[in-house]
Design a protein around this motif. Sequence first.
Motif, short mmCIF file in Angstrom:
data_model
loop_
_atom_site.label_atom_id
_atom_site.label_comp_id
_atom_site.label_asym_id
_atom_site.label_seq_id
_atom_site.Cartn_x
_atom_site.Cartn_y
_atom_site.Cartn_z
N VAL A 144 0.86 -1.19 0.00
CA VAL A 144 0.00 0.00 0.00
C VAL A 144 0.89 1.24 0.00
N TYR A 145 0.61 2.16 -0.90
CA TYR A 145 1.48 3.32 -1.11
C TYR A 145 1.61 4.17 0.15
N ASP A 146 0.49 4.53 0.77
CA ASP A 146 0.55 5.39 1.95
C ASP A 146 1.25 4.71 3.12
N SER A 147 1.11 3.39 3.20
CA SER A 147 1.79 2.66 4.27
C SER A 147 3.30 2.82 4.13
N ALA A 148 3.80 2.61 2.92
CA ALA A 148 5.24 2.74 2.69
C ALA A 148 5.70 4.19 2.75
N PHE A 149 4.81 5.12 2.41
CA PHE A 149 5.17 6.53 2.37
C PHE A 149 5.32 7.10 3.79
N TYR A 150 4.29 6.88 4.65
CA TYR A 150 4.39 7.51 5.97
C TYR A 150 3.74 6.73 7.12
N HIS A 151 2.89 5.73 6.86
CA HIS A 151 2.26 5.01 7.96
C HIS A 151 3.28 4.26 8.81
N PHE A 152 4.11 3.44 8.15
CA PHE A 152 5.12 2.68 8.89
C PHE A 152 6.02 3.60 9.70
N GLN A 153 6.42 4.71 9.07
CA GLN A 153 7.29 5.66 9.74
C GLN A 153 6.59 6.30 10.94
N ASN A 154 5.33 6.67 10.75
CA ASN A 154 4.58 7.30 11.83
C ASN A 154 4.47 6.37 13.04
N ILE A 155 4.16 5.11 12.77
CA ILE A 155 4.05 4.12 13.85
C ILE A 155 5.40 3.94 14.54
N ARG A 156 6.47 3.92 13.76
CA ARG A 156 7.80 3.73 14.35
C ARG A 156 8.21 4.93 15.21
N TRP A 157 7.83 6.14 14.79
CA TRP A 157 8.10 7.31 15.62
C TRP A 157 7.43 7.15 16.98
N ASN A 158 6.21 6.64 16.99
CA ASN A 158 5.51 6.43 18.27
C ASN A 158 6.19 5.37 19.12
#
Length: 595
Positions: A144-158
């Motif tokens: 999924v494009y948005d997952s690779a773009f910023y979802h995974f990163q956002n979760i990892r920041w948390n």
Amino acid sequence: MDSELEERMAVWSRLIINDMLVNIISWTVIFFILFSFGDMLLALYDRICKHDEEYDPVDKLLLGLCFLIIPLSVWSLWLPSNQVFLVAVFLVSLNYWAICPRRLFYTYDYIVKSTKGVFSPFQSVLIILFLLFSLYFFTWQQDVYDSAFYHFQNIRWNEEYAVVPGVANLDDRFGFNSNYFLLSAIFSFRFLLGEAIYPLQPLVVTVVGCWVLYELFISKYEVKRVIILLSYILLFWVSIYFLGNTSTDILPNFIVFYIIARIVLYPKLLKTNCLIGVVLPVLLLTCKLSFFPIGLISIYLLYNLFKEKKYKVISFVVIAGLFILIPWLIRNVVVSGYLIYPFYQIDLFSFDWKVPREVAIREKDYIFDIGYYFFRIALRYPDGSVRDPLFINILADIIYLLTLCSFILASYLMLKKRKKIEMHIYLLYVVFFVSIAVWAFGGPDIRFVSGILCAVIFTGGVLLYENRDDKLYLPGFSKTLVCAFILGIALWTGSCYYGFYPQIKEYGIHPFSHLMLKPYSITDQQKARGIDITDGFLPYAINNEQIIWVGEDLPHDMILPASIASHYAKFIPLECIEARGYKIQDGYRVKKMCQ
């Protein structure tokens, strides 16, 4: 040829067993914690308000989300949201049942009475098969494009940091402070697997599906439940590419589908289940802002409580809602400088980390433009989408058409038989109308409101049969439909694995060769193809001896901080970003010369 097929099937079966094991364990842990916290909230509510309310296991699971997010949000202001918090809430859950054994026995009796002797052997087999093939389905992660773009990163920041000031300057999509990301962070199980998985969303989708089947079976295949099943299948398949990955849309859409189905089947819940009716819409708002019209149900319930002078209940549910809302607003301000990003019109603060106003304006416009693009493609050029295949766009068009028919039918019945239409139907159609209006003007992509649209469909269908004197039952059609749905899930997932094997055979790598027993992620798939996602990411030096990992590709689950070098939807250039201090936790801001 036969040996190749046998080899492929052997690889496939071994992979399935391993990955399903991790799903079973993670789903069990999450269900236990959420169910426990839901029961805690209900026990607290009953004791304070002296207002006994009955909730089924699915309701308690959702109440658990509402209660868990309160301490988690506060925790996240000072500490990373990871396995430490997970272990803490798991131990709290164990202690709760040890301290309150009566509630444990009551819960056990309720579940036994609700299921014992209810299902025929055939129905029991269908539910078991649905569970097994759902576990199987969620072993494969779609790209999924948005997952690779910023979802995974956002979760990892948390996971790795407390809320970071101005992290939205690194990528303004980090300003979308969805509580789904925060909840996913504690349930990633990265500390056990070495890589994050995202089982919260699959669990909720599966639990709602089990509830739909349960209602169908206990009703003896009554037509209203059949219509809800059809709508659930539509929702499942139109969302198929997003279900097994991360999405800020799936969780609220399936929860809303469940809430409205419950109200349609059991209208008295609007009078008897005030806690979930007020608090859950607040959680949905913090997961996806466009779901705020569901709050009209909360307002309706509060109005009724006020008329009945139940001030204790009002105080409890309002305070609970504020405990969810206020920490979320604080996190919004910390990550972006705005109370609600990207609503630049609500400009109350002047922190040095605030995302520039121009960026917020461009982001808001982009959301509408991209939503309108996919809406137009689905209607006019269904075979020309860069994201969705033809069958998804055809399903979207069917949903649009059926939604329109539902509104036309409801309008006709409300004009011709207004006295026979119950109040909850009027309430739901007001919610539907406002939700679709918000969607149309905010970015009309079907994935944003698929649950609401499918709820409109089954509400209209149920309304059509509401005034019949005799009940209509469809056992043969229902059984065929359920079997076809389960078979479709199995075939879909099987085709994903079967089609993937030829892509990696030349590398001499088998899918089961990854060491951790976990769902087969995008990272695993890329590694099997001989691709390292982290290749091409190089350190980009900024001030205060800090770096950002930058590459031309999407950052996926890269180590932090990471960002794509340039992108048509990235509105803050890397050269405009500077660190606020000497630690990542100190955050980021935009240089004055770029403002």
